[in-house]
Write a protein that holds these residues in place. Structure first.
Motif, short mmCIF file in Angstrom:
data_model
loop_
_atom_site.label_atom_id
_atom_site.label_comp_id
_atom_site.label_asym_id
_atom_site.label_seq_id
_atom_site.Cartn_x
_atom_site.Cartn_y
_atom_site.Cartn_z
N TYR A 54 0.85 -1.18 0.00
CA TYR A 54 0.00 0.00 0.00
C TYR A 54 0.89 1.24 0.00
O TYR A 54 1.63 1.45 0.95
CB TYR A 54 -0.90 0.01 1.25
N ILE A 57 -3.18 4.68 2.18
CA ILE A 57 -4.41 4.06 2.69
C ILE A 57 -5.39 5.18 3.04
O ILE A 57 -4.99 6.33 3.23
CB ILE A 57 -4.17 3.16 3.92
N THR A 127 -3.77 2.45 -3.36
CA THR A 127 -4.15 1.58 -2.25
C THR A 127 -4.16 0.11 -2.63
O THR A 127 -4.14 -0.74 -1.75
CB THR A 127 -5.54 1.97 -1.71
#
Length: 175
Positions: A54, A57, A127
């Protein structure tokens, strides 16, 4: 006027060049001390690993994002056998390959590891970013470790977490 032309030309040249993804922030090539295979490998076991990472986020709502530094860690956990890393590719949330990290097969000797860092301000992956790693070994019992490690701090708030790679294509013969 000539100075402006030279500056503009240099700017265009720099924009057209893709930076080497193996060069870290201090300008060192993380692959300099690694061993590469110039000839095709003969291995009895091949696998493809999916590692989610990621680069950011969601925080508070879908409109607020928290940027993260993401590290891909590949560790050869064998005391005796080498692992051959055929490719390391970085994909974004839409499944589009953002970067290919290797041009030759990388040899990870017993107990050796390598890391790739996606810096906090690099949000190309989004993400849903991930790495796909194709690897091989001569011994089918070799089990390297593939992790995604994410971390960031803002003020007094810090966040860190780990993801594990998942095999998506185990094969016992030449692919």
């Amino acid at each position: 006027m000539r100075l402006i032309y030279i500056a503009a030309s240099l700017s265009l040249l720099m924009l057209g060049c893709k930076p080497d993804p193996n060069i870290n922030q201090t300008g060192n090539n993380i692959l300099e001390e690694q061993t590469f295979m110039d000839t095709p490998i003969t291995a009895g076991f091949y696998d493809t690993i999916y590692i989610p990472v990621y680069s950011d986020i969601y925080s508070k709502s879908k409109d607020v994002k928290f940027n993260l530094t993401a590290t891909l860690s590949i560790r050869n956990s064998s005391l005796f056998d080498s692992v051959f890393i055929e490719n390391i590719d970085y994909y974004d949330s839409k499944g589009v390959m953002v970067r290919a990290y290797l041009e030759k097969t990388l040899l990870l000797k017993p107990m050796q590891s390598i890391e790739y860092v996606i810096e906090e301000d690099d949000t190309l992956g989004g993400t849903g970013a991930n790495f796909i790693v194709n690897w091989a070994a001569r011994n089918h019992q070799v089990k390297p470790v593939f992790h995604g490690v994410m971390i960031s701090t803002h003020g007094q708030q810090g966040i860190s977490f780990l993801t594990e790679g998942v095999s998506i294509s185990r094969r016992d013969s030449i692919h």
